[in-house]
Structure formats: structure tokens, C-alpha cells
Design an enzyme around this catalytic site. Structure first.
Site, short mmCIF file in Angstrom:
data_model
loop_
_atom_site.label_atom_id
_atom_site.label_comp_id
_atom_site.label_asym_id
_atom_site.label_seq_id
_atom_site.Cartn_x
_atom_site.Cartn_y
_atom_site.Cartn_z
N ASP A 36 0.87 -1.17 0.00
CA ASP A 36 0.00 0.00 0.00
C ASP A 36 0.91 1.22 0.00
OD1 ASP A 36 -0.15 0.99 3.17
OD2 ASP A 36 -0.09 -1.20 3.00
N GLU A 129 -7.52 4.84 11.43
CA GLU A 129 -6.36 4.69 12.29
C GLU A 129 -6.03 5.94 13.10
OE1 GLU A 129 -2.43 4.82 10.27
OE2 GLU A 129 -3.60 4.57 8.41
#
Length: 247
Positions: A36, A129
Site C-alpha cells: 500500500d 487509524e
């Protein structure tokens, strides 16, 4: 050498995929894998060599697309085009601002990521997150609204990205999102990631943030895909629709 998917893995409808449990003992060498990336993987604006990454076994990549209501990754479109030319399947994630309107962010994300029905696109992804100073109850409500809006606009069930530490504290280990496939970040070095929030399994597992992949500068996050969800190509080639701007 990586082993391709066996015929024993059946194609699973996306709506039911989150109910699956990961098969024990899955290894990164045996299943589809990929990084990612965000602008951090473009030092001084340098491009990623996606053909080199593909040649060394990368099957997919999950790319930061948008944040809040006004930020688009400067390299998102270039990465998308180069990935498709190289045969790398594309996932695109939104980094939320929980102190800003979720519907506006959902619209912004869809406009910039799913404006065309292009094959090779994995389902929408929400990256959870950071709390932006908001308590769990606000984050939970925000997530419901964003996820519902994006699914309404695209016809595809979004994926939720998170890590055990943040989910337990920042989202109070909520079990309200188990209908959505889980992308979990857990760098424990073990055979399976830690599952949180009532999820029985995972679709993507971010195993490390220190991988070395040809064509990508410096250490990078590395992920594996759970074949229990069916062939990755089916996930990436499921038609979607966009209703934004057509009402």
C-alpha cells in the site's frame, strides 16, 4: 515462486465475504500480495515503476486516494494509470477526518476514485487509524454514515482498514462493522493477525511496513490477500455504478 490460487477456492459474493474465517497457516508466498502506497513512496516526486513491481510478483496495490473533503493524492491518477498498464490491480483508500462531515467526504472520495466503471478496481476502502480528537461514539456514527453513503453510490460493499491497537481504544473495539470485509494491520510476525471488533476473518493483512519491492523507493507496507474470499480478479472486476451527479 508464488503459488497461484487453487480451484478449491470458490467465488464468494461480496456481501457474504465478511462472514468467512481465514484458513489457518496462510503464507505470503502462497497468496496474492502487494504494497500500500501514498505520496511517501514518491520521494521528490519520483514515479513508482509498476512494471518492475509486477515483474517481481506484485499482484495488487492499495493506494491512498483522498483525505477529508479537499485533498487528493498528487500521484493517485498517475499510479492508477501505470498500475493498469502493468496489470496490477488497484485498491484506493480514503483517509477520514472524523471532525468533518462524512457524507461530504464520501461524495468527494467517490467523485475522485469511482467516476468511471473501470475494470481492475477493488472495492472502496476506509482507512481508520486516527481519531482527530473524536471519541468512539462519534467515530462509530461517522463510519456508519460514510460506509452507507459510499455503498449507496457505488453499489459495492466497502472494506475497513484498521489496526488492533487503534480499534480497541479509538473505536472501543466496536463489533458493529463485521458485515464489512476487514483489512487489518498487524506486524506481529506470526501466522495470523490479531482479529478485533468481532470480525471472524480478514480479507487483506498488512504484515509489515518494512518490505523491499523493486520499483518502489525505500521500505514500504506489504499486504497479503485471503484466498477464502475467492479469486482476487473477481473482486477487482465486479461492475459497480456511480449515482453521484445523476439525481
Amino acid at each position: 515462486m508464488r503459488i497461484r490460487l487453487s480451484r478449491k477456492f470458490a467465488v464468494v459474493p461480496l456481501a457474504a465475504a465478511a462472514l468467512l474465517v481465514a484458513a489457518p497457516g496462510l503464507a505470503a508466498a502462497d497468496i496474492p500480495n502487494g504494497p500500500d502506497v501514498s505520496d511517501w513512496q514518491h520521494p521528490a516526486g519520483a514515479p513508482i515503476d509498476w512494471k518492475a513491481a509486477k515483474a517481481h510478483g506484485v499482484d495488487f496495490a492499495l493506494v491512498k486516494a483522498t483525505e477529508g473533503v479537499d485533498f487528493v493524492n498528487d500521484h493517485f491518477q498517475a499510479d492508477t494509470n501505470a498500475m493498469r498498464a502493468a496489470g496490477v490491480l488497484r485498491g484506493a483508500y480514503h483517509f477520514p477526518r472524523f471532525d468533518q462531515n462524512p457524507e461530504a467526504q464520501a461524495d468527494f472520495y467517490v467523485n475522485n476514485v469511482f467516476s468511471q466503471n473501470v475494470l481492475g478496481s477493488l472495492p472502496p476502502i476506509l482507512d481508520v487509524e486516527r481519531s482527530n480528537g473524536q471519541p468512539p461514539n462519534v467515530i462509530i456514527d461517522w463510519m456508519h454514515r460514510w460506509l452507507n453513503r459510499v455503498q449507496l453510490l457505488t453499489g459495492r460493499m466497502p472494506i475497513v482498514y484498521t489496526c488492533p491497537g487503534f480499534w480497541k481504544e479509538g473505536v472501543a473495539n466496536s463489533n458493529q462493522f463485521t458485515q464489512y470485509p476487514l483489512w487489518v494491520a498487524d506486524w506481529n510476525g506470526g501466522p495470523q493477525p490479531e482479529l478485533i471488533g468481532g470480525w471472524p476473518g480478514w480479507v487483506f493483512w498488512q504484515q509489515t511496513n518494512k518490505a523491499s519491492i523493486p520499483g518502489i523507493e525505500g521500505p514500504v507496507d506489504h499486504n497479503v490477500y485471503n484466498p477464502n474470499f475467492g479469486p482476487l480478479e473477481v473482486w477487482a472486476n465486479t461492475p459497480y455504478y456511480v449515482t453521484l451527479g445523476t439525481r
